[in-house]
Design a protein around this motif. Structure first.
Motif, PDB file in Angstrom:
ATOM      1  N   THR A 159      81.382  18.147  74.451  1.00 47.60           N
ATOM      2  CA  THR A 159      80.065  17.688  74.003  1.00 47.60           C
ATOM      3  C   THR A 159      79.924  17.891  72.490  1.00 47.60           C
ATOM      4  O   THR A 159      80.561  18.768  71.903  1.00 47.60           O
ATOM      5  CB  THR A 159      78.927  18.414  74.735  1.00 47.60           C
ATOM      6  N   LEU A 204      75.258  12.657  71.531  1.00 45.17           N
ATOM      7  CA  LEU A 204      73.948  12.006  71.459  1.00 45.17           C
ATOM      8  C   LEU A 204      74.064  10.652  70.779  1.00 45.17           C
ATOM      9  O   LEU A 204      73.347   9.704  71.111  1.00 45.17           O
ATOM     10  CB  LEU A 204      72.994  12.919  70.676  1.00 45.17           C
ATOM     11  N   ASP A 264      72.686  13.369  75.994  1.00 46.18           N
ATOM     12  CA  ASP A 264      71.739  14.356  75.502  1.00 46.18           C
ATOM     13  C   ASP A 264      71.860  15.541  76.444  1.00 46.18           C
ATOM     14  O   ASP A 264      71.456  15.456  77.611  1.00 46.18           O
ATOM     15  CB  ASP A 264      70.320  13.779  75.521  1.00 46.18           C
ATOM     16  N   THR A 274      70.323  18.135  76.858  1.00 43.95           N
ATOM     17  CA  THR A 274      69.087  18.722  77.377  1.00 43.95           C
ATOM     18  C   THR A 274      68.496  17.898  78.515  1.00 43.95           C
ATOM     19  O   THR A 274      67.501  18.297  79.111  1.00 43.95           O
ATOM     20  CB  THR A 274      68.027  18.869  76.273  1.00 43.95           C
ATOM     21  N   SER A 275      69.100  16.756  78.808  1.00 46.43           N
ATOM     22  CA  SER A 275      68.616  15.867  79.869  1.00 46.43           C
ATOM     23  C   SER A 275      69.533  15.969  81.078  1.00 46.43           C
ATOM     24  O   SER A 275      70.700  15.565  81.015  1.00 46.43           O
ATOM     25  CB  SER A 275      68.568  14.418  79.382  1.00 46.43           C
ATOM     26  N   GLN A 333      70.911  12.496  81.955  1.00 44.63           N
ATOM     27  CA  GLN A 333      71.985  11.995  81.092  1.00 44.63           C
ATOM     28  C   GLN A 333      73.287  12.764  81.310  1.00 44.63           C
ATOM     29  O   GLN A 333      74.366  12.180  81.292  1.00 44.63           O
ATOM     30  CB  GLN A 333      71.572  12.067  79.622  1.00 44.63           C
ATOM     31  N   LYS A 346      63.438  23.953  71.532  1.00 48.84           N
ATOM     32  CA  LYS A 346      64.472  22.953  71.254  1.00 48.84           C
ATOM     33  C   LYS A 346      65.842  23.616  71.089  1.00 48.84           C
ATOM     34  O   LYS A 346      66.850  23.140  71.637  1.00 48.84           O
ATOM     35  CB  LYS A 346      64.116  22.181  69.982  1.00 48.84           C
ATOM     36  N   ILE A 380      69.075  22.990  73.688  1.00 44.19           N
ATOM     37  CA  ILE A 380      70.348  22.384  73.297  1.00 44.19           C
ATOM     38  C   ILE A 380      71.517  23.338  73.542  1.00 44.19           C
ATOM     39  O   ILE A 380      72.522  22.965  74.151  1.00 44.19           O
ATOM     40  CB  ILE A 380      70.308  21.929  71.826  1.00 44.19           C
TER      41      ILE A 380
END
Length: 259
Positions: free
Chosen positions: A11, A37, A62, A64-65, A68, A108, A112
């Protein structure tokens, strides 16, 4: 080749440390997934690997999703059938003293760095368990071991990765899955370059002093850790043949932090 035909998801791999890891994995025969991303940049990184004779694909992710992450892993499974290596590397930096740290920035940062590691691990572990083998690697930091001013969320998240890694090591050991945390010192990437003027402002010192005192003052040679340094550690962990090192972390910081 140390990773011949191993499917490796990295990632945040369109640039910086992630890209260096993806490149070295491809060079060792791995089938590399550039998860980022920025899909356009991820595709370019994948195309560069293919042009050099390697195997790579790009997926938008992403971290954090959950949707996704799961969709991205599903695309990898559809293309290549399994996941052998996960490198959870995506990250950002926001610096501020605690009393001025916006709660939205705190959330945030943890999302992440820490949620991203959890979500990507959760998505790949069933496939690793089914195969009876796998390597999960988290990108920690010297700040997984040490604290610095202005980095409350970053330090908290990077410490948390040690705990998550150890739990996965305990749960996955008998299923052939091992896990490790890489703890780099300061690596001269855009993420670090962005911090230099920010820290100079907050600390009331020059940018040159930020580099010489804050970032490199504790090293043995006044040298930045390089993306290749970290890629070599990532290759070592991904290709290690047994559970002997599972749950362990390794600091690569030119002597800034020693244990």
């Amino acid at each position: 080749m140390k990773l011949k035909d191993k499917v490796c998801i990295v990632t945040g791999a369109a640039s910086g440390i992630g890209k260096a890891i993806a490149d070295i994995y491809a060079g060792e025969g791995g089938k590399v997934v550039i998860a980022d991303l920025n899909l356009e940049a991820a595709q370019k990184a994948a195309d560069d690997i293919v042009a050099s004779g390697g195997q790579a694909m790009a997926v938008a992710m992403d971290v954090t999703s959950e949707e996704q992450v799961n969709d991205g892993v599903a695309k990898v499974i559809a293309a290549w059938g399994t996941v052998d290596v996960l490198v959870s590397n995506a990250g950002i930096q926001i610096v501020n003293p605690v009393e001025n740290y916006a709660y939205s920035d705190w959330k945030k940062m943890l999302a992440i760095h820490l949620d991203g590691a959890f979500l990507t691990s959760k998505a790949v572990l069933p496939h690793m368990y089914a195969a009876g083998s796998g390597s999960v690697i988290f990108m920690g930091s010297v700040h997984s071991k040490e604290a610095s001013p202005l980095k409350s969320a970053y330090v908290t998240a990077k410490h948390g990765l040690l705990g998550l890694s150890r739990v996965i090591a305990k749960e996955g050991g008998k299923k052939g899955v091992r896990t490790n945390v890489i703890c780099p010192g300061f690596v001269r990437t855009p993420l670090v370059d962005k911090q230099i003027p920010e820290q100079a402002k907050e600390l009331g010192i020059s940018e040159e002093e930020v580099i010489s005192r804050v970032m490199l003052g504790g090293t043995v040679d006044s040298e930045f850790t390089t993306v290749d340094d970290i890629a070599q550690v990532a290759l070592f962990f991904a290709s290690f043949p047994t559970n002997a090192l599972t749950g362990q972390s390794l600091v690569a910081s030119h002597g800034w932090f020693m244990e």
